[in-house]
Scaffold this motif. Structure first.
Motif, mmCIF file in Angstrom:
data_model
loop_
_atom_site.group_PDB
_atom_site.id
_atom_site.type_symbol
_atom_site.label_atom_id
_atom_site.label_comp_id
_atom_site.label_asym_id
_atom_site.label_seq_id
_atom_site.Cartn_x
_atom_site.Cartn_y
_atom_site.Cartn_z
ATOM 1 N N MET A 47 -51.170 15.339 -25.685
ATOM 2 C CA MET A 47 -50.072 15.462 -27.012
ATOM 3 C C MET A 47 -49.034 16.199 -27.019
ATOM 4 S SD MET A 47 -49.400 12.666 -29.484
ATOM 5 C CE MET A 47 -48.992 12.262 -31.064
ATOM 6 N N LEU A 48 -49.822 17.267 -26.691
ATOM 7 C CA LEU A 48 -48.528 18.845 -26.521
ATOM 8 C C LEU A 48 -48.073 18.612 -24.930
ATOM 9 C CD1 LEU A 48 -47.489 21.160 -28.098
ATOM 10 C CD2 LEU A 48 -49.602 22.185 -26.885
ATOM 11 N N PHE A 49 -48.695 18.073 -23.652
ATOM 12 C CA PHE A 49 -48.343 18.062 -22.854
ATOM 13 C C PHE A 49 -47.562 17.527 -22.434
ATOM 14 C CE2 PHE A 49 -48.383 18.269 -18.224
ATOM 15 C CZ PHE A 49 -48.256 17.193 -17.231
ATOM 16 N N TRP A 50 -47.228 15.905 -23.221
ATOM 17 C CA TRP A 50 -46.616 15.149 -22.925
ATOM 18 C C TRP A 50 -45.613 15.753 -23.576
ATOM 19 C CZ3 TRP A 50 -46.967 12.503 -19.066
ATOM 20 C CH2 TRP A 50 -47.873 11.375 -18.118
ATOM 21 N N GLY A 51 -45.261 16.408 -24.855
ATOM 22 C CA GLY A 51 -44.157 16.439 -25.277
ATOM 23 C C GLY A 51 -43.262 17.319 -24.629
ATOM 24 N N ALA A 52 -44.193 17.964 -24.511
ATOM 25 C CA ALA A 52 -43.873 19.428 -23.198
ATOM 26 C C ALA A 52 -42.633 18.870 -22.276
ATOM 27 C CB ALA A 52 -44.293 20.485 -23.097
ATOM 28 N N VAL A 53 -43.663 17.958 -21.246
ATOM 29 C CA VAL A 53 -43.145 16.830 -19.997
ATOM 30 C C VAL A 53 -41.526 16.274 -20.898
ATOM 31 C CG1 VAL A 53 -43.572 15.258 -18.693
ATOM 32 C CG2 VAL A 53 -45.111 17.231 -19.150
ATOM 33 N N ILE A 54 -41.788 15.444 -21.763
ATOM 34 C CA ILE A 54 -40.853 15.006 -21.850
ATOM 35 C C ILE A 54 -39.512 15.718 -22.496
ATOM 36 C CG2 ILE A 54 -39.693 13.407 -23.881
ATOM 37 C CD1 ILE A 54 -42.270 12.117 -23.907
ATOM 38 N N THR A 55 -39.937 16.905 -23.193
ATOM 39 C CA THR A 55 -38.371 17.342 -23.834
ATOM 40 C C THR A 55 -38.119 18.485 -22.617
ATOM 41 O OG1 THR A 55 -39.191 18.092 -25.532
ATOM 42 C CG2 THR A 55 -38.127 19.728 -24.712
ATOM 43 N N ALA A 56 -38.819 18.565 -21.319
ATOM 44 C CA ALA A 56 -38.307 19.032 -20.010
ATOM 45 C C ALA A 56 -37.318 18.311 -19.186
ATOM 46 C CB ALA A 56 -39.319 19.689 -18.535
ATOM 47 N N ILE A 57 -37.605 17.538 -19.136
ATOM 48 C CA ILE A 57 -37.113 15.789 -18.890
ATOM 49 C C ILE A 57 -35.761 16.285 -19.597
ATOM 50 C CG2 ILE A 57 -36.766 12.849 -18.466
ATOM 51 C CD1 ILE A 57 -39.656 13.611 -17.825
ATOM 52 N N VAL A 58 -35.211 15.789 -20.693
ATOM 53 C CA VAL A 58 -34.324 15.467 -21.120
ATOM 54 C C VAL A 58 -33.896 16.842 -20.995
ATOM 55 C CG1 VAL A 58 -33.293 15.690 -24.169
ATOM 56 C CG2 VAL A 58 -35.220 14.346 -23.099
ATOM 57 N N LEU A 59 -33.939 17.907 -21.304
ATOM 58 C CA LEU A 59 -33.501 19.181 -20.941
ATOM 59 C C LEU A 59 -32.530 19.260 -19.820
ATOM 60 C CD1 LEU A 59 -35.633 22.019 -22.552
ATOM 61 C CD2 LEU A 59 -33.035 20.939 -23.193
ATOM 62 N N PHE A 60 -33.431 18.479 -18.728
ATOM 63 C CA PHE A 60 -33.044 18.794 -17.288
ATOM 64 C C PHE A 60 -31.457 17.676 -16.927
ATOM 65 C CE2 PHE A 60 -33.037 19.330 -13.098
ATOM 66 C CZ PHE A 60 -32.861 17.741 -12.628
ATOM 67 N N SER A 61 -31.705 16.531 -18.109
ATOM 68 C CA SER A 61 -30.643 15.719 -17.600
ATOM 69 C C SER A 61 -29.525 15.831 -18.403
ATOM 70 C CB SER A 61 -31.573 14.020 -18.414
ATOM 71 O OG SER A 61 -31.816 14.353 -19.870
ATOM 72 N N ARG A 62 -29.581 16.953 -19.511
ATOM 73 C CA ARG A 62 -28.074 16.759 -20.063
ATOM 74 C C ARG A 62 -28.071 18.573 -19.004
ATOM 75 N NH1 ARG A 62 -30.183 17.777 -26.485
ATOM 76 N NH2 ARG A 62 -30.367 15.637 -26.969
ATOM 77 N N THR A 63 -28.578 18.841 -18.510
ATOM 78 C CA THR A 63 -27.824 19.834 -17.583
ATOM 79 C C THR A 63 -27.235 18.754 -16.821
ATOM 80 O OG1 THR A 63 -29.587 21.233 -18.152
ATOM 81 C CG2 THR A 63 -28.364 22.028 -15.854
ATOM 82 N N VAL A 64 -27.353 18.347 -16.025
ATOM 83 C CA VAL A 64 -27.009 17.972 -14.880
ATOM 84 C C VAL A 64 -25.478 16.667 -14.749
ATOM 85 C CG1 VAL A 64 -27.556 15.629 -13.672
ATOM 86 C CG2 VAL A 64 -28.907 17.407 -13.890
ATOM 87 N N GLY A 65 -25.716 16.192 -16.125
ATOM 88 C CA GLY A 65 -25.200 15.799 -17.070
ATOM 89 C C GLY A 65 -23.548 15.983 -17.565
ATOM 90 N N THR A 66 -23.629 17.214 -17.392
ATOM 91 C CA THR A 66 -22.483 18.131 -18.312
ATOM 92 C C THR A 66 -22.310 18.747 -17.575
ATOM 93 O OG1 THR A 66 -23.873 20.083 -19.557
ATOM 94 C CG2 THR A 66 -23.070 17.895 -20.462
ATOM 95 N N GLY A 67 -22.597 19.157 -15.504
ATOM 96 C CA GLY A 67 -21.913 19.824 -14.574
ATOM 97 C C GLY A 67 -20.475 19.927 -15.428
ATOM 98 N N ASN A 68 -19.715 18.766 -14.977
ATOM 99 C CA ASN A 68 -18.273 18.914 -14.957
ATOM 100 C C ASN A 68 -17.770 19.427 -16.354
ATOM 101 O OD1 ASN A 68 -17.868 17.225 -12.621
ATOM 102 N ND2 ASN A 68 -17.626 15.519 -13.491
ATOM 103 N N ARG A 69 -18.914 19.673 -17.279
ATOM 104 C CA ARG A 69 -17.926 19.815 -18.462
ATOM 105 C C ARG A 69 -18.104 21.509 -18.812
ATOM 106 N NH1 ARG A 69 -21.198 16.042 -22.396
ATOM 107 N NH2 ARG A 69 -19.807 14.009 -21.589
#
Length: 64
Positions: free
Chosen positions: A1-23
């Protein structure tokens, strides 16, 4: 359960970083950014005329 939480958190953080590049680029005051894009959208919708668009674009491009 902890592993999947870490994976999901990493994906969300990565997508936010990529999505706000222009800002982040615009926030530094370098190059074209969101402000110019929004101004162009307002001009395309007819909210502002060509002279106002040009004047505001010049202000954005020549700000300190």
């Amino acid at each position: 359960m902890l592993f999947w939480g870490a994976v999901i958190t990493a994906i969300v953080l990565f997508s936010r970083t990529v999505g706000t590049g222009n800002r982040r680029y615009d926030a530094g005051g370098h190059g074209p950014g969101i402000a110019e894009h929004l101004l162009a959208e307002r001009f395309a919708r007819g909210e502002i005329d060509e002279s106002e668009y040009t004047a505001r674009l010049n202000v954005l491009r020549h700000r300190a």
